[in-house]
Motif scaffolding. Structure first.
Motif, PDB file in Angstrom:
ATOM      1  N   GLY A   1      -2.764  16.949  -6.305  1.00 15.93           N
ATOM      2  CA  GLY A   1      -3.110  17.228  -7.537  1.00 15.93           C
ATOM      3  C   GLY A   1      -3.106  16.179  -8.524  1.00 15.93           C
TER       4      GLY A   1
ATOM      5  N   ASP B   1      -0.772  10.303   3.820  1.00 14.96           N
ATOM      6  CA  ASP B   1       0.342   9.913   4.500  1.00 14.96           C
ATOM      7  C   ASP B   1       0.640  10.682   5.753  1.00 14.96           C
ATOM      8  OD1 ASP B   1       2.222   8.061   2.612  1.00 14.96           O
ATOM      9  OD2 ASP B   1       1.797   9.778   1.204  1.00 14.96           O
TER      10      ASP B   1
ATOM     11  N   CYS C   1      -4.894  15.236  -1.635  1.00 16.02           N
ATOM     12  CA  CYS C   1      -4.485  15.113  -2.832  1.00 16.02           C
ATOM     13  C   CYS C   1      -3.406  16.539  -3.193  1.00 16.02           C
ATOM     14  CB  CYS C   1      -5.608  15.075  -3.793  1.00 16.02           C
ATOM     15  SG  CYS C   1      -4.996  14.981  -5.416  1.00 16.02           S
TER      16      CYS C   1
ATOM     17  N   PHE D   1       6.212  15.458 -11.583  1.00 15.46           N
ATOM     18  CA  PHE D   1       5.045  15.478 -10.750  1.00 15.46           C
ATOM     19  C   PHE D   1       5.071  16.739  -9.745  1.00 15.46           C
ATOM     20  CE2 PHE D   1       2.819  13.316  -6.764  1.00 15.46           C
ATOM     21  CZ  PHE D   1       1.647  14.018  -7.179  1.00 15.46           C
TER      22      PHE D   1
ATOM     23  N   SER E   1      -7.512   9.588 -12.522  1.00 15.23           N
ATOM     24  CA  SER E   1      -8.360   8.421 -13.066  1.00 15.23           C
ATOM     25  C   SER E   1      -9.690   8.697 -13.449  1.00 15.23           C
ATOM     26  CB  SER E   1      -8.451   7.552 -11.498  1.00 15.23           C
ATOM     27  OG  SER E   1      -9.203   6.447 -11.557  1.00 15.23           O
TER      28      SER E   1
ATOM     29  N   SER F   1       0.648   3.946   1.972  1.00 18.66           N
ATOM     30  CA  SER F   1       0.750   4.552   3.216  1.00 18.66           C
ATOM     31  C   SER F   1       0.992   3.514   4.384  1.00 18.66           C
ATOM     32  CB  SER F   1      -0.206   5.573   3.738  1.00 18.66           C
ATOM     33  OG  SER F   1      -0.341   6.508   2.646  1.00 18.66           O
ATOM     34  N   GLY F   2      -0.193   3.551   5.240  1.00 17.74           N
ATOM     35  CA  GLY F   2       0.028   2.469   6.242  1.00 17.74           C
ATOM     36  C   GLY F   2      -1.099   1.224   5.835  1.00 17.74           C
TER      37      GLY F   2
ATOM     38  N   TRP G   1       2.686  12.291   7.433  1.00 17.85           N
ATOM     39  CA  TRP G   1       4.036  13.158   7.586  1.00 17.85           C
ATOM     40  C   TRP G   1       4.207  13.656   9.035  1.00 17.85           C
ATOM     41  CZ3 TRP G   1       6.136  10.593   3.943  1.00 17.85           C
ATOM     42  CH2 TRP G   1       5.744  10.325   2.736  1.00 17.85           C
TER      43      TRP G   1
ATOM     44  N   VAL H   1      -4.411   1.475   5.549  1.00 20.14           N
ATOM     45  CA  VAL H   1      -5.613   1.562   6.220  1.00 20.14           C
ATOM     46  C   VAL H   1      -6.984   1.214   5.191  1.00 20.14           C
ATOM     47  CG1 VAL H   1      -6.078   4.207   6.250  1.00 20.14           C
ATOM     48  CG2 VAL H   1      -7.241   2.653   8.029  1.00 20.14           C
TER      49      VAL H   1
ATOM     50  N   SER I   1      -1.026   4.199  -4.604  1.00 25.16           N
ATOM     51  CA  SER I   1      -1.434   5.720  -5.035  1.00 25.16           C
ATOM     52  C   SER I   1      -0.893   5.710  -6.647  1.00 25.16           C
ATOM     53  CB  SER I   1      -0.681   6.617  -4.453  1.00 25.16           C
ATOM     54  OG  SER I   1      -1.431   6.861  -3.351  1.00 25.16           O
TER      55      SER I   1
ATOM     56  N   GLN J   1     -13.637  13.844  -6.900  1.00 25.11           N
ATOM     57  CA  GLN J   1     -14.604  12.255  -7.371  1.00 25.11           C
ATOM     58  C   GLN J   1     -15.752  12.107  -6.168  1.00 25.11           C
ATOM     59  OE1 GLN J   1     -11.141  10.060  -7.962  1.00 25.11           O
ATOM     60  NE2 GLN J   1     -11.130  10.475 -10.189  1.00 25.11           N
TER      61      GLN J   1
ATOM     62  N   SER K   1       0.859  -1.217   0.068  1.00 27.90           N
ATOM     63  CA  SER K   1      -0.043   0.046  -0.200  1.00 27.90           C
ATOM     64  C   SER K   1       0.973   1.153   0.067  1.00 27.90           C
ATOM     65  CB  SER K   1      -0.829   0.083   1.044  1.00 27.90           C
ATOM     66  OG  SER K   1      -1.744  -1.038   1.344  1.00 27.90           O
TER      67      SER K   1
ATOM     68  N   SER L   1      -0.599   5.616   8.032  1.00 30.14           N
ATOM     69  CA  SER L   1      -1.639   6.457   7.300  1.00 30.14           C
ATOM     70  C   SER L   1      -1.790   7.283   8.446  1.00 30.14           C
ATOM     71  CB  SER L   1      -2.855   5.271   6.916  1.00 30.14           C
ATOM     72  OG  SER L   1      -2.582   4.572   6.067  1.00 30.14           O
TER      73      SER L   1
ATOM     74  N   ASN M   1       1.062  18.399   6.576  1.00 24.53           N
ATOM     75  CA  ASN M   1       0.225  18.156   5.227  1.00 24.53           C
ATOM     76  C   ASN M   1      -0.075  19.263   4.637  1.00 24.53           C
ATOM     77  OD1 ASN M   1      -0.493  16.276   3.068  1.00 24.53           O
ATOM     78  ND2 ASN M   1      -0.797  14.841   4.344  1.00 24.53           N
TER      79      ASN M   1
ATOM     80  N   LYS N   1      -4.825  -1.234  -4.584  1.00 21.44           N
ATOM     81  CA  LYS N   1      -3.942  -0.818  -3.565  1.00 21.44           C
ATOM     82  C   LYS N   1      -2.814   0.202  -4.441  1.00 21.44           C
ATOM     83  CE  LYS N   1      -2.896  -4.845  -0.832  1.00 21.44           C
ATOM     84  NZ  LYS N   1      -2.009  -5.991  -0.815  1.00 21.44           N
TER      85      LYS N   1
END
Ligand code: FAD
Length: 380
Positions: free
Chosen positions: A187, A272, A185, A244, A135, A84-85, A274, A87, A130, A162, A82, A290, A324, A128
């Protein structure tokens, strides 16, 4: 009928396409590869459904984040695969165990990214990780509506725009069995640039892309590089990652994002974590943690049911979101964005990548030298 005035005001969620009773709206890519609704005037009856459903231009259902948790899935492999963590896996397992459906972003056969419907763990595992590209939600809003009408539990995961689009689309549907996860996100980058990058890798390594990971964890969760497999041989690269983070390839509406705050459209927000080393010392092993925000009572109830699958610590919400940036403001539009796309349209991807990658590497080296110099001066 005009659905949006400026590209800054269309996030491409496709709710307008899916709600149109006459099938008059079609999502079509622009020259940057982002999807926008185009109306067929011969079919349109000017009912206004497409404009009314737009969550980006109108209002959206706001859930105030109530609690913040640092979370690690107990299964180590789940966490490693995954972003992050892990979840998301614990949340989606809960829905699958109720014979529900789970929607999210997956790779298609050609490694383009689109939303799919899944009903078992092996299909769900395609969601699973990112995918740092926008999308295509395709017809998943319609499919979610059908599942809910058939009495199923449903989990829909995606970017906040979304999820907000889906919620507006479902305004007249019973959503008591719907659960949603939005992501913090930075972006969403252009699908066209992603495809160009994959072709570039195929040319460079003379073979076919057989797998891709936007954020390979082998050098640790905090390191950021992509892994591209050509004929099953893994290549660790940084070109796409660097593009990115320069922010030239993100969708125009991302610089105008209205979801970069604690008014969340979903029951859960995933990110994430951070700053975890400072906030909960010794919780992170650099394999992924996460940040989970719980934004509704429904989310809170589900969280209480997945406690056995995860290790978690409740954290102060304000301290947790501080590291974040995309929970307090949208990514800034770089001055270089227009020049990037002009250069790309004139010279093509290979030359653009060469020019911009070189520029970014030099910029990063200069930044590192400056930081070192400053730390030496400070010590002296
Ligand atoms: C484009 C993008 C930008 C992001 N920016 C940040 C950021 O700035 N800060 C931050 O903390 N976290 C960001 N994230 C979120 C983060 O990377 C993780 O996805 C999140 O923490 C979930 O991790 P996980 O380990 O629980 O599950 P994972 O298995 O890593 O995530 C899977 C979930 O992500 C969804 N997903 C994956 N790619 C996409 C996509 N392209 N569009 C919609 N949904 C997608 C899947 O549907 C699934 O629900 C971003 C994610 C994406 C896709």
């Amino acid at each position: 009928m005009k659905i949006f005035e400026s590209k800054n005001n269309c996030c491409g969620c496709s709710a307008c396409e899916q709600i149109c009773p006459k099938n008059a709206v079609k999502m079509e890519p622009d020259n940057e590869g982002f999807l926008y609704p185009v109306i067929d005037g011969s079919l349109c009856v000017e009912c206004g459904a497409c404009k009314n459903v737009c969550a980006f231009q109108n209002d959206y259902e706001k859930n105030k984040s109530q609690k913040a948790y640092a979370v690690k899935h107990k299964d180590f492999d789940t966490r490693m695969t995954s972003r992050s963590g892990g979840v998301f896996i614990a949340i989606s397992d809960f829905i699958l165990e109720k014979n529900g459906s789970v929607y999210g972003a997956a790779f298609d056969d050609d490694f383009s990214v689109c939303h799919i419907r899944t009903t078992n763990k092996s299909e769900r595992d395609r969601l699973k990780g990112s995918k740092y590209v926008q999308s295509d939600v395709k017809d998943t809003f319609t499919s979610v509506k059908n599942d809910l009408k058939n009495g199923m539990y449903v989990l829909f995961s995606g970017t906040a725009c979304q999820v907000a689009g889906l919620k507006n689309y479902l305004k007249n549907t019973d959503t008591s069995k719907l659960y949603t996860c939005d992501l913090v996100c930075h972006g969403v980058p252009s699908p066209k640039i992603w495809k160009e990058y994959l072709s570039h890798c195929e040319k460079k390594y003379k073979g076919k892309v057989t797998n891709a990971d936007f954020r390979d964890k082998t050098l640790g969760w905090k390191a950021h590089q992509e892994a591209i497999w050509i004929d099953n041989n893994k290549h660790i690269l940084r070109e796409y990652t660097y593009l990115f983070y320069e922010n030239d390839i993100e969708r125009p509406s991302c610089y105008n994002c209205k979801y970069t705050n604690l008014d969340r459209p979903a029951d859960f927000t995933l990110a994430d974590f951070w700053g975890i080393d400072r906030i909960v010392p010794n919780f992170s092993d650099n394999k992924g943690v996460s940040l989970l925000l719980i934004n509704s009572d429904k989310g809170c109830e589900l969280f209480n049911s997945i406690n056995n699958e995860i290790d978690f610590v409740e954290c102060d919400i304000n301290k947790s979101i501080e590291p974040n940036p995309n929970l307090s403001r949208p990514t800034a539009k770089p001055k270089s964005r227009e020049a990037f796309w002009i250069y790309y349209s004139k010279k093509g991807f290979e030359k653009t990548l060469k020019k911009y990658y070189k520029k970014i590497v030099i910029k990063r080296i200069k930044k590192r030298i400056n930081a070192k110099y400053k730390s030496i001066v400070k010590k002296v």
